[in-house]
Design an enzyme around this catalytic site. Structure first.
Site, short mmCIF file in Angstrom:
data_model
loop_
_atom_site.label_atom_id
_atom_site.label_comp_id
_atom_site.label_asym_id
_atom_site.label_seq_id
_atom_site.Cartn_x
_atom_site.Cartn_y
_atom_site.Cartn_z
N GLU A 100 13.13 -4.15 12.06
CA GLU A 100 13.08 -3.05 11.09
C GLU A 100 14.32 -2.17 11.17
OE1 GLU A 100 9.05 -1.53 11.66
OE2 GLU A 100 8.31 -3.52 11.13
N TYR B 116 4.85 2.97 16.78
CA TYR B 116 4.34 1.75 17.43
C TYR B 116 3.45 2.03 18.65
CZ TYR B 116 6.44 -1.50 14.25
OH TYR B 116 6.70 -2.21 13.12
C1 HEM Z 1 3.20 -4.94 16.25
C2 HEM Z 1 2.55 -4.07 15.50
C3 HEM Z 1 2.22 -4.30 14.05
C4 HEM Z 1 1.81 -5.44 13.41
C5 HEM Z 1 1.58 -6.82 14.02
C6 HEM Z 1 1.59 -5.10 12.02
C7 HEM Z 1 1.19 -5.99 11.04
C8 HEM Z 1 1.08 -5.69 9.71
C9 HEM Z 1 0.75 -6.65 8.66
C10 HEM Z 1 0.49 -8.11 8.88
C11 HEM Z 1 0.75 -5.98 7.50
C12 HEM Z 1 0.44 -6.56 6.12
C13 HEM Z 1 1.75 -6.96 5.49
C14 HEM Z 1 1.59 -7.54 4.12
O1 HEM Z 1 1.40 -8.72 4.00
O2 HEM Z 1 1.63 -6.78 3.17
C15 HEM Z 1 1.07 -4.61 7.77
C16 HEM Z 1 1.12 -3.62 6.81
C17 HEM Z 1 1.19 -2.29 7.14
N1 HEM Z 1 1.47 -1.74 8.35
FE1 HEM Z 1 1.76 -2.75 10.07
N2 HEM Z 1 1.88 -3.76 11.83
C18 HEM Z 1 2.25 -3.24 13.04
C19 HEM Z 1 2.63 -1.92 13.28
C20 HEM Z 1 2.50 -0.91 12.39
C21 HEM Z 1 2.76 0.50 12.68
C22 HEM Z 1 3.28 1.04 14.00
C23 HEM Z 1 2.46 1.20 11.55
C24 HEM Z 1 2.53 2.68 11.34
C25 HEM Z 1 1.69 3.49 11.91
C26 HEM Z 1 2.04 0.23 10.54
C27 HEM Z 1 1.68 0.54 9.24
C28 HEM Z 1 1.43 -0.38 8.26
C29 HEM Z 1 1.10 -0.03 6.88
C30 HEM Z 1 0.95 1.40 6.35
C31 HEM Z 1 0.95 -1.22 6.18
C32 HEM Z 1 0.57 -1.39 4.71
C33 HEM Z 1 -0.91 -1.30 4.71
C34 HEM Z 1 -1.53 -1.10 3.38
O3 HEM Z 1 -0.92 -0.49 2.52
O4 HEM Z 1 -2.66 -1.53 3.26
N3 HEM Z 1 2.09 -1.02 11.09
N4 HEM Z 1 1.27 -4.46 9.13
#
Ligand code: HEM
Ligand SMILES: Cc1cc2nc3c(=O)[nH]c(=O)nc-3n(C[C@H](O)[C@H](O)[C@H](O)COP(=O)(O)OP(=O)(O)OC[C@H]3O[C@@H](n4cnc5c(N)ncnc54)[C@H](O)[C@@H]3O)c2cc1C
EC number: 1.14.12.17
Length: 411
Positions: free
Chosen positions: A142, A100
């Site tokens: 989480e 994060y």
């Molecule tokens: C407060 C911080 C964060 C927010 C608001 C956020 C938001 C989101 C959202 C909205 C999605 C799409 C979910 C869906 O509908 O499938 C997503 C997917 C994802 N997030 Fe986060 N996220 C955050 C932090 C993180 C962190 C720290 C990581 C790791 C480094 C991360 C890695 C991912 C990955 C790998 C995906 C799937 C993306 C893909 O396969 O295209 N996120 N996140």
């Protein structure tokens, strides 16, 4: 859980007043954010989907989540349902608390880059505090999801090795993989509609690739079944990496790494309302799991299953659904967009063309039902709008995106 935000009123005011500015520059900021983050932390390319990056889908999803959170910065409880949904996806991908701050740091750098002088120290400090508050809600949600997944009988925390015990062709484009754990121990039950993440190290590829696949059979059978559509190359798109690898190279005896089942698109078995499943193409998978589960757990609950496919060649699971439809409480109808000559010689479809409200109304006995649907985004938009037009209340409409969540009300 409940969230308590101890942000200073001034911070809250700055964040709320600058959120619309960020919204205007949203995609630019998130695009820059990913560029910066991947250049400093290329190892994160092991978990992000490269195709979503290239097409900007993930950019939009992340941007939308950040504005939503900023708008509710003084009442973060309000975003908990959304955080839970994203948290399921994050948990299935193995996202860790220590990642994060990396995201936060690069998001702030990107805001500075894009906003220039408008991003004063005061604004940046306020957003840093806000991000930390938002991140701590995600981390907490989480943690609960990881603990839940690990505590279940047969459960586990991160990825676990599964052997492909059977590979079955379901149609011209969909193949099922039956998976059992390599350690021979129990596997956790799941709720019908949930998915697993599959992590692959493909020979010749620099990074690992993770994709989600819905579990397509009923739980409790000692194996997991996923059913994968081959995303073939077209004139303007390269072939999908993971689906083609699975189709062409994953053989019986091979090992795949799987996350524990995740997702909040699940059939509510505590209800007795009639239920309607509407699937397009490979979107059939989570709904088929629900239909199988219904047959076991609520065999007399009235159900209608509508499936739309291009034609008979790509129509999967017809036999399974016909068997389910032997129960008088379960009806099954098929819509082919463009039936082949073979389909016409032995007609076994109910409608030609695309699904529309008039047809739905003619085959669904009542709109006082719970509706579950999944399919390509344009199909989902059609179904969603038809249900709204029919007057189905929002709380009876349930759907899953096979990619980052989008907005069905917008074109
Ligand atoms: C407060 C911080 C964060 C927010 C608001 C956020 C938001 C989101 C959202 C909205 C999605 C799409 C979910 C869906 O509908 O499938 C997503 C997917 C994802 N997030 Fe986060 N996220 C955050 C932090 C993180 C962190 C720290 C990581 C790791 C480094 C991360 C890695 C991912 C990955 C790998 C995906 C799937 C993306 C893909 O396969 O295209 N996120 N996140
Ligand atoms: C919750 C959930 C459940 C799912 N369940 C299932 C399921 O049960 N069955 C199933 O088959 N799928 C399912 N999916 C989709 C699955 O996760 C994968 O997205 C799908 O298999 C495609 O992965 P891929 O690696 O083959 O394609 P990717 O390599 O990820 O490419 C995806 C698409 O983008 C296109 N593309 C790639 N690069 C570019 C570019 N530069 N420009 C333009 N286009 C590009 C490709 O042609 C392809 O069509 C689910 C997804 C989610 C989120």
């Amino acid at each position: 859980m409940t969230t308590t935000t101890k942000l200073h009123p001034k911070t809250i005011e700055i964040v709320k007043s600058t959120a619309p500015v960020l919204e205007t520059h949203g995609e630019q900021i998130t695009k820059r954010f990913y560029e910066l983050m991947f250049s400093n932390h290329p190892e994160l390319l092991n978990i992000f989907n490269h195709a979503n990056q290239k097409q900007g889908r993930q950019q939009r999803a992340l941007a939308a989540a950040v504005y939503a959170a900023a708008r509710y910065i003084d009442q973060l409880d309000a975003i908990l349902p959304v955080v839970r949904q994203i948290g399921h996806k994050h948990r299935s991908l193995g996202i860790k608390p220590e990642q994060y701050p990396i995201v936060g740091k690069h998001l702030l750098l990107a805001i500075k880059d894009v906003l220039g002088d408008a991003a004063t120290d005061e604004v940046i400090t306020a957003w840093a505090e806000a991000y930390e508050a938002i991140a701590s809600v995600f981390i907490q949600v989480e943690k609960e999801l990881y603990d839940e997944a690990a505590a279940k009988h047969g459960g586990w925390r991160d990825f676990r090795r599964f052997v492909v015990v059977k590979k079955v062709k379901e149609s011209g484009v969909i193949t099922s993989f039956y998976l059992e754990p390599e350690d021979g121990k129990a596997i956790s039950d799941y709720l019908p509609g949930q998915y697993v993440s599959v992590k692959l190290s493909i020979p010749g590829e620099t990074y690992t690739h993770i994709r989600q696949y819905s579990l397509s059979d009923a739980p409790g059978k000692g194996y997991y079944r996923i059913s994968v559509k081959r995303e073939a190359a077209t004139a303007d798109k390269p072939a999908g990496i993971v689906s083609n690898y699975l189709h062409d190279h994953a053989q019986e005896g091979d090992v795949l790494e799987l996350s524990a089942p995740a997702g909040d698109f699940t059939l509510d078995l505590s209800k007795a309302t009639p239920v309607v499943f509407i699937s397009g193409g490979v979107g059939i998978t989570p709904l088929l799991s629900m239909a199988h589960t219904l047959a076991i757990r609520q065999p007399t609950r009235p159900a209608t299953f509508l499936h739309a496919a291009l034609n008979g060649r790509v129509h999967a699971f017809d036999e399974e659904l016909r068997m389910l439809a032997e129960r008088p409480s379960f009806s099954y109808r098929i819509c082919y967009e463009s039936p082949s000559d073979e389909d016409r010689r032995h007609p076994h479809f109910d409608k030609e063309g695309r699904i529309d409200l008039a047809w739905m109304q003619s085959v669904i006995p009542t709109k006082d039902a719970d509706f579950y649907f999944c399919g390509p985004v344009p199909f989902m938009k059609t179904v969603y709008r038809a249900l709204k037009q029919w007057g189905v209340p929002e709380e009876h409409i349930h759907y899953e995106f096979f990619g980052p969540a989008g907005d069905l009300t917008k074109d």
